[in-house]
Design a protein around this motif. Sequence first.
Motif, PDB file in Angstrom:
ATOM      1  N   PRO A 142       0.834  -1.210   0.000  1.00  0.00           N
ATOM      2  CA  PRO A 142       0.000   0.000   0.000  1.00  0.00           C
ATOM      3  C   PRO A 142       0.863   1.252   0.000  1.00  0.00           C
ATOM      4  N   THR A 153       2.318   4.559   3.528  1.00  0.00           N
ATOM      5  CA  THR A 153       2.488   4.074   4.900  1.00  0.00           C
ATOM      6  C   THR A 153       3.569   4.850   5.636  1.00  0.00           C
ATOM      7  N   THR A 202      -5.971   1.602  15.100  1.00  0.00           N
ATOM      8  CA  THR A 202      -5.813   1.362  13.665  1.00  0.00           C
ATOM      9  C   THR A 202      -6.648   0.166  13.244  1.00  0.00           C
ATOM     10  N   ALA A 248      -5.443  -1.682  10.753  1.00  0.00           N
ATOM     11  CA  ALA A 248      -4.428  -2.506  10.085  1.00  0.00           C
ATOM     12  C   ALA A 248      -3.936  -3.558  11.068  1.00  0.00           C
ATOM     13  N   TRP A 271      -0.353  -7.775   4.495  1.00  0.00           N
ATOM     14  CA  TRP A 271      -0.982  -7.434   3.233  1.00  0.00           C
ATOM     15  C   TRP A 271      -1.223  -8.690   2.399  1.00  0.00           C
ATOM     16  N   HIS A 287       1.354  -7.789  11.481  1.00  0.00           N
ATOM     17  CA  HIS A 287       1.392  -6.437  10.922  1.00  0.00           C
ATOM     18  C   HIS A 287       1.884  -5.498  12.008  1.00  0.00           C
ATOM     19  N   ASP A 330      -6.212   2.621   7.472  1.00  0.00           N
ATOM     20  CA  ASP A 330      -5.939   2.022   6.171  1.00  0.00           C
ATOM     21  C   ASP A 330      -7.251   2.103   5.400  1.00  0.00           C
ATOM     22  N   GLU A 331      -7.351   3.059   4.501  1.00  0.00           N
ATOM     23  CA  GLU A 331      -8.626   3.343   3.849  1.00  0.00           C
ATOM     24  C   GLU A 331      -9.037   2.266   2.862  1.00  0.00           C
ATOM     25  N   ARG A 332      -8.165   1.355   2.542  1.00  0.00           N
ATOM     26  CA  ARG A 332      -8.568   0.227   1.695  1.00  0.00           C
ATOM     27  C   ARG A 332      -9.536  -0.685   2.436  1.00  0.00           C
ATOM     28  N   HIS A 333      -9.462  -0.674   3.782  1.00  0.00           N
ATOM     29  CA  HIS A 333     -10.288  -1.588   4.568  1.00  0.00           C
ATOM     30  C   HIS A 333     -11.299  -0.867   5.447  1.00  0.00           C
ATOM     31  N   ASP A 383      -2.815   5.440   0.674  1.00  0.00           N
ATOM     32  CA  ASP A 383      -3.917   4.639   1.203  1.00  0.00           C
ATOM     33  C   ASP A 383      -4.215   4.910   2.666  1.00  0.00           C
ATOM     34  N   TYR A 384      -3.520   5.863   3.280  1.00  0.00           N
ATOM     35  CA  TYR A 384      -3.653   6.056   4.723  1.00  0.00           C
ATOM     36  C   TYR A 384      -4.108   7.474   5.061  1.00  0.00           C
TER      37      TYR A 384
END
Length: 730
Positions: free
Chosen positions: A585, A588, A607, A609, A613, A623, A696-699, A718-719
Amino acid sequence: MTVLTVAVLSLYDVPASDMALFGAYVALGLALPGLLLIRALHRRTRTLAEEIALGLALGYAVEVLVYIAARAVGLPLLVLAWPVTTYAVFLAVPRLRRHWRGEPRPRAPIWWSWSIALAIAYLVAWSARTVFRVTPLTWPGLGTSFRDMPFHLALIGELRHHMPPTMPMVDGEPLFYHWFVYAHMAAASWVTGVEPLMLLLRLSMLPMLAAFVVILGAIARRVIGFRAGALPAIAGALLAAAPSLYLGTNGVFTWGGIPDLAWTSPTQTFGTLLFAPVMLLLVELLERRRREAGPWLLLGVFLVAVMGAKATYLPLLGAGLLAVAAVEAVGRRRPPWPALAALGMTAACFLYAQTVLFGRASHATVVDPLSFMRTAWGEWTGLGDQAVPSPASTLGITLVFLLCWLVTWSGILGLLSRPRLLVRPGVVLMLGIGAAGLGTMFLLGHPTRSQLFFLWGAYPYLAIVSVQGLVAVLRRARVSLRAAAFAAGAGIAAFYLVAFICGVTIPLGPGEDDAVLYRPYIVLSAVAASAALVLTLTRGRLRAWALMTAACAAIGLPADLHGRVLAIGHDVAENASVETAPAIPSGTLAAARWLRDHSDPDDLVATNAHCLWEREIPCDSRHFWLTALSERHALVEGWAYASKNLEHWRPGQEAFTLPFWDPERIRLNDEAFASPSAAVMRQLRERYGVRWLFVDERHAGTGSGIGRFAALRFRSGDYAVYRMAEGTSL
């Protein structure tokens, strides 16, 4: 060596200012004050290089102990008090001033100095090839580094800001671990201003490795008796492994030992260095029965340092000292007071480590006989760690391992040609350590094979007694150097011929019978038996024994190199644990560094995260990037290495996919990102003290609306970083 090291570090993005600052600190803040103390407390004929190496080791030990106190009172730079005080005392006290110049010392032969330099150069080159080349210092390349790197980095950050340290990845969890090396790097970072990342991935291990090689040479020279004999012992310590007769990378056999662990396990490297002076002092104290208080004081300091650097050395040492005490009691028929005194000191350190530093936690180490043999079988057959071999297969693999270690350490049997050597305290000590290391490999189990650290820790001392035995039997049989070299060459040639003719490639193909794994070892055993018979009939038993020992030593002591040669041309990862790199990502490093620069070290971060990954289902909870790069505590980040998690592991399970043990905490934490609400945010703030959200904006939930309850302060890739609202007005 300095020119080579500077050139290599420059090639891999280390600024000259960082090299100069770190080098000055190592020289003036560690090595020189340590050297003065060594000269004052342990007067003995040594070369200047040996004095510097011992001084550096002592400098590390004292530095860590002083830093613990300095960090505890909130004044980390107070660590500089010890070198400053040392200099002042050695300048002010007249009888100590002479130690600035030192006693007249012998000069090492030029060939010896160059040989030591070559061994150190090998380690520098190895570091460049296996670590520096594949581990960039910038993002996203940094994200592809070896799996445990962020864990190590997070602990350096923890030791920079807190004492006593706790697990930064799971707030409030105790840190039951070997953490002294992180205290050293934290101290070095405070004093020099060099980033912990730079220390961890480029600088800190190099002086440790160099000092270890020099001290190991001193130990080998004292035990074996002459420098030419010490050189193969040093080579064996760096290159020994179980001989692999398979084509393809055999990480089970070749991965481990000093070069491989140098950067991937800083705790092992630090412990290896600090344990070497312990062995040097004990060889002198047990064999020369010196009564000076200085060496005993130094022994105590080093044992305390080893206790927190890598406590796995303490049970090994205890086993060796028990063996010495038993042999001395039987042979001399009187209490072996030096061995018993050293054993008492070791036992005290071990008990303190187990009860205080490690909180009696087992860290998933269990009594599980032949566990490593079963996992090796799974790796070689390609069936994986969870596959269960039949009893016959387990027995077969166990016999292969026994044969391999018999070959590698065959020189030890040469001690039988000089029985008096077998009761020499230094030799008995090393044999006891080696036996304990091998025993733990066969007896214990661990989800990441950590029981092997006991064996790897014994490598240097098994190499020394193996070379001593080889020298003893060659001398007893009056074998010429030319004949010994011919036997060694013949052994190497037979090894490669058997490997290529048998052609067993690992991992085995689907449906391939595991019986083929034994084929090359059966063939090599038959060749060795035939050669031994012919030599016995033509040269006599003693010379046959000596020549066969030379042949076996040539196979086993540099077996790590042989295994890597056999892997050439086979498309298998060099380390069996390495996997295809996931998509990294973006943002980070930038987001975590912003958080570090704009928050307080005591601020708590939540968080979403938690998982490696592309290994979210099931979640591999290794992680650690947030805590590693931000140097801040997380409410829950990755929990894989927490003691509570490892306590729940049982053989046959995957330790790193176990669920978090506190369902309420993880539920509340994750709701703040997936479906935030005023109630959830209030609980995070009031119950746990969370100040920041690292997202973590992907999740994160689609349109989760975190911004309604927290202020967006920074976004990169992504953060996103949010600041929780103050008070209870959410």
